[in-house]
Every structure is written in C-alpha cells, then in structure tokens.
Write a protein that holds these residues in place. Structure first.
Motif, mmCIF file in Angstrom:
data_model
loop_
_atom_site.group_PDB
_atom_site.id
_atom_site.type_symbol
_atom_site.label_atom_id
_atom_site.label_comp_id
_atom_site.label_asym_id
_atom_site.label_seq_id
_atom_site.Cartn_x
_atom_site.Cartn_y
_atom_site.Cartn_z
ATOM 1 N N UNK A 1 -27.172 -11.964 -55.341
ATOM 2 C CA UNK A 1 -26.864 -10.624 -55.846
ATOM 3 C C UNK A 1 -27.698 -9.589 -55.113
ATOM 4 N N UNK A 2 -27.224 -8.346 -55.185
ATOM 5 C CA UNK A 2 -27.934 -7.215 -54.599
ATOM 6 C C UNK A 2 -27.600 -5.976 -55.419
ATOM 7 N N UNK A 3 -28.592 -5.412 -56.066
ATOM 8 C CA UNK A 3 -28.423 -4.238 -56.928
ATOM 9 C C UNK A 3 -29.407 -3.158 -56.484
ATOM 10 N N UNK A 4 -28.909 -1.944 -56.313
ATOM 11 C CA UNK A 4 -29.759 -0.802 -55.957
ATOM 12 C C UNK A 4 -29.382 0.391 -56.820
ATOM 13 N N UNK A 5 -30.400 0.990 -57.436
ATOM 14 C CA UNK A 5 -30.198 2.190 -58.253
ATOM 15 C C UNK A 5 -31.230 3.225 -57.850
ATOM 16 N N UNK A 6 -30.777 4.476 -57.657
ATOM 17 C CA UNK A 6 -31.712 5.561 -57.379
ATOM 18 C C UNK A 6 -31.254 6.824 -58.088
ATOM 19 N N UNK A 7 -32.222 7.483 -58.696
ATOM 20 C CA UNK A 7 -31.926 8.733 -59.398
ATOM 21 C C UNK A 7 -33.038 9.730 -59.110
ATOM 22 N N UNK A 8 -32.637 10.967 -58.761
ATOM 23 C CA UNK A 8 -33.589 12.033 -58.493
ATOM 24 C C UNK A 8 -33.378 13.180 -59.456
ATOM 25 N N UNK B 1 -32.528 -8.378 -55.774
ATOM 26 C CA UNK B 1 -31.697 -9.153 -54.859
ATOM 27 C C UNK B 1 -32.080 -10.621 -54.906
ATOM 28 N N UNK B 2 -31.103 -11.451 -54.573
ATOM 29 C CA UNK B 2 -31.325 -12.891 -54.359
ATOM 30 C C UNK B 2 -30.473 -13.282 -53.173
#
Length: 527
Positions: free
Chosen positions: A312-319, A330-331
């Motif tokens: 898996x691959x998860x990316x979250x960004x908040x400004x 990630x794995x």
C-alpha cells in the motif's frame, strides 16, 4: 549593473520579511555571469534566457567541548573543531530543474587525533531536470553522500560526528528518458536507469541496479476514462550477495468522477527470483484513488495484492495559512540498493510546502525558506533520522506523521516515524548485515523542534528527539535521546553566531554512553 529587486514574497508577507530580510540574499540580478564567477562573488539568482539559477557559497567553523569525546561508558573530555565549506546551487528554467547542496566537513580531535577525518555531504536532485532534446529527451539525476548506520543495533553518534557504527555512503542515480506522442491516442515514455551505492569502508553494502521501463498512457482524446500500460525490468547486483532480476507488467484503468476525484484499478504480473532460484510469476491486482478537494489538501491511496502480500501507499497533506500536516504510509519492496530508510520530511521540506501560499515560484521559495531557517536558528535537515544499510533486497513498511506550525515569532515542527524492515531476498546469505541474527528491524523516532525569535537578529530553539531500534532478540535494542538548546544571532548581513548546549543518552547492552557538550558555531555566507 541593474539594481537589486526585492522578492515578491516580502510584499505579500510583511511578517516574514521582518525576520528574513537580514538573512535573505538578493533574488534577481540580470546578466550572464558565469557560474565560476558566481561561486567567487556570492549568492545571486541569475537570468540567462529562461534559466534562473542561484548560488550560495558559505563556510562555518564549529568548536565542540564535550565530556565524552570517545563516546565511552566512562567518558573523557575532548575538544573537537569542525571547518565546513559548503555551496548550494539551484536552477529553474524551461530546460533545467534541480539543486545541489554540497559540504566538505573537516573534523579535528584535540586529544585523539587519530579520529580526525574528512566527511562529504552531498544532496543533488534534478527530478524532471535536464531537457537534452526539446520536448523529447530528458535526464533525471540524483546523488547523496552521507553518514549511515551499518547496523540498527550499533552505536549512534551525536551531531553528525564520526565514530560509532557509521560509514560514509555515496549513492547516485542517472535516468535518461524519451517521451513522445502517438497522435492524440497515447503518450509514450521509454526510460533507462542506472543506480549505484558505494561504501568504501563497508563494501558488503555496495550495490548496482540497472532498469528499463516502457510506459504507454492515454492521450488527449480520452476525457474521463484513462488507461496506462507499464513494463519494467530491473537487475540488481549486490557486492556481498547475489545478482537478482525482477520484471513486471501492469495495466491501469482510471476514471475521473469529478475534476477533483479520480479512481483507478490495476492488474498485471511480477516475475522475480527473490525466493526461488529461477524467476517465478506472481499475479498482482490493485485499486486506488486521488482526491484533491481544495488547492491546499490532497489525499492519494493505493492498495495492491503483490508477491510479498499486501502492499500500500497512502499520502495525505493539508495546509492552512500557518500549518502544514503530512501523513505517509507505505508497504513495498525496496529492490534498489536494499537500503532501510527511516527518514521522512526535513524541516526544509515541511516549510517548503508551507510557504507555497506565500511564494509560488520554486526558486524564490527555496531561498525564502533557507533565510527563514537561518534567521530562526533552525538547521534545514533537523528532522532526518539515521539510515540503516542492508545488503540485499528488503521489504519495508513505514508510517510517518509530520507537522509544522509557523507563528509570527514561534515555529514548531514535529515528526513521528515508525518502520519495519525484513529480508525480501530469502536466498541471500552470508552478507553480515542485521538479518543474519533477526528476521526484522523496527525503527521508531520522534523529533520536536521549537524555535522562537527573541529579536530582529536573534532567536532561541529547543530540539528534542528520540530514536529506538529493535530486533527479535532482547539484546537487539538501542535508544538514543537528544536534547539541544541553541541561541543564534546575526552578527552581520552575511554572518551569524550560535551557541548550543547538548545532552545525549544512548542506551545499549554493548556500548551505552551519555554525553554533554557545548558547541559554538560561526557561519559566513559569501553573497
């Protein structure tokens, strides 16, 4: 010569200008001055056609007085002098994108002179970088030179000093690629990549990887429905292990539900010899989505059924106007160079994302962030945790959370990391890395940095960090805690002085130590 122009970011952010103006070098100076002249004359951004580049040479002299120079259980006082000339070069243009940050660190011990050494630190990144043939042929390049751990259960050193179970590591990657169009039906990308890791004092961790990739994806005639087909082949040769091969073919269908939300599904196959003498085929399937509800918020997720299990691959960004939040998980297989990496974002990375709303231009934003960090006494790489070297392909599972708060006078950055690494190549033996005695290596780290401006020219910062490494055995556990209090002042437009007090506690069954130190550093920019 044309007069200097003040960066646009100053007009849009007066609160930043107050503490950045003294440290921020000029951003523009029209002309065609040669790079060598810039190195001698100082840091300026130039325009040569569409190319803008920025060069900033500097030098720093640091004196450390420590009660445990040898990092022993029963410490001995030591005086350590470091002289570090450095240069940072950044370029932005239609045909060039990239940056180089290089430092040569000379370390001299007063008592144990045989421990004196020279360290190279390099960071080069030109992702999307050099356009060799207009609109067709490009070159990506990256390089790193740094100190890394040869074992997760060995002795870690404070402040980047030599010693412990670290070694100098050089890595580089060259990746030329060709792009083209098949009418409005498809886009074509053909790429070859050469990557190498060199460890002069620990050759068992050296590796070379060569790969080739051919990708087709939907062209402009496709609207909401998109597709992609990617074929990849890679060959890795490890100095202390064996040669391995991995091939893959993956097809992806995507659908744009709304302009902000895209879903996708993929299917394909992997062939590799990580667990068998001959290459074996494994089917793979996956689903994912990309969501960007606002210009300041992004969320991307992908889950796959792979030969090693679930990836898996998860990316979250908040400004927000004054904060930036980043979550990554990630794995995946680390098939290139077999390195474990607990590092995530640095302070520079966090504030570079944070300043996007202040200065959209990448080159100006980079300079603004560096000036801000210097004015507040924060090292750009503060949040980097120590890498660990492995001698064959590995399986890595990582999670990280990073947060930055930018106040009018106070800046707070926080990073938490967790990783678990295991051997992917089960036929690799006799390497002498950590997996000779454990099936996994777990690394956990937390770093907190609080910086406060005391006046227009001075600041104070408090840095707290802890890193824990462990394996299967009770004897495979280490923990390092570091507390550093720093005062920084601008002694001139180009110079600064900092005084720091440091306490380090390293817990280990074999080589524990505690250290207390006072560090004075004078820095000068040639601009």
């Amino acid at each position: 010569m044309a007069s200097r122009r003040r960066p646009a970011a100053t007009a849009r952010a007066p609160e930043l200008a107050r503490f950045s103006r003294a440290a921020l070098p000029p951003l523009w100076r029209p002309g065609s001055v040669a790079l060598a002249a810039l190195m001698a004359l100082g840091a300026h951004a130039q325009t040569a056609g569409d190319l803008r580049y920025y060069v900033q040479p500097s030098i720093s002299v640091s004196q450390t007085l420590t009660d445990n120079g040898g990092l022993d259980k029963d410490g001995q006082a030591e005086a350590i002098t470091q002289v570090t000339p450095a240069v940072r070069v950044s370029a932005r243009g239609q045909r060039v994108q990239g940056s180089i940050d290089y430092a040569l660190n000379g370390v001299v011990y007063a008592r144990e002179s045989d421990r004196s050494t020279i360290q190279n630190r390099l960071s080069l990144n030109s992702s999307g970088g050099l356009e060799l043939v207009e609109n067709h042929l490009y070159l990506d390049a990256s390089a790193q030179a740094s100190q890394q751990l040869t074992t997760a259960f060995g002795q870690q050193t404070p402040g980047g000093l030599p010693g412990g179970d670290t070694t100098q590591v050089y890595t580089y990657t060259l990746s030329p690629y060709l792009v083209g169009r098949l009418g409005s039906v498809a886009n074509l990308t053909a790429r070859v990549t050469h990557s190498q890791t060199i460890t002069p004092d620990a050759s068992r961790f050296g590796a070379t990887t060569d790969s080739a990739q051919l990708a087709l994806n939907s062209g402009s005639s496709f609207s909401r429905l998109g597709w992609a087909l990617v074929a990849t082949r890679s060959v890795s040769d490890y100095d202390a292990s064996r040669r391995t091969e991995a091939d893959s073919v993956l097809g992806t269908l995507s659908y744009r539900v709304t302009p902000e939300f895209v879903v996708r599904a993929s299917a394909g196959a992997d062939w590799n010899d990580y667990r068998t003498v001959d290459k074996t085929r494994y089917d793979r399937y996956g689903v994912g989505f990309d969501w960007r509800p606002t210009v300041r918020t992004t969320l991307s997720a992908q889950v796959d059924d792979r030969y090693f299990g679930t990836g898996y691959n998860v990316t979250f960004q908040h400004r927000t106007p004054r904060t930036v939040w980043t979550l990554r998980a990630s794995r995946d297989a680390s098939e290139i160079n077999g390195r474990g990496n607990a590092a995530v974002a640095t302070v520079f990375d966090l504030l570079y994302a944070q300043f996007a709303s202040i200065e959209p231009d990448p080159l100006k934003r980079e300079q603004l962030v560096l000036a801000f960090l210097q004015a507040n006494g924060i090292a750009p790489g503060t949040l980097v945790f120590t890498n660990v070297l492995f001698g064959a392909a590995s399986l890595q599972e990582t999670q990280s959370l990073s947060f930055a708060l930018l106040g009018r006078r106070t800046t707070v950055t926080v990073t938490l990391t967790n990783s678990r690494t295991s051997r992917l190549d089960t036929l690799a033996t006799g390497i002498g890395d950590d997996f000779a005695n454990t099936d996994f290596v777990r690394q956990q780290g937390v770093s907190v940095n609080l910086a406060h401006r005391l006046s227009a020219v001075s600041s104070a910062s408090l840095a707290l960090s802890q890193q824990r490494n462990e394996g299967e055995l009770d004897t495979q556990r280490t923990r390092q805690r570091t507390v550093t209090l720093t005062w920084t002042t601008q002694t001139g437009r180009r110079s600064s002085l900092s005084l720091a007090a440091r306490h380090v506690s390293f817990d280990s069954d074999t080589r524990p130590y505690t250290e207390n130190a006072l560090v004075g550093t004078f820095s000068y920019r040639f601009n």
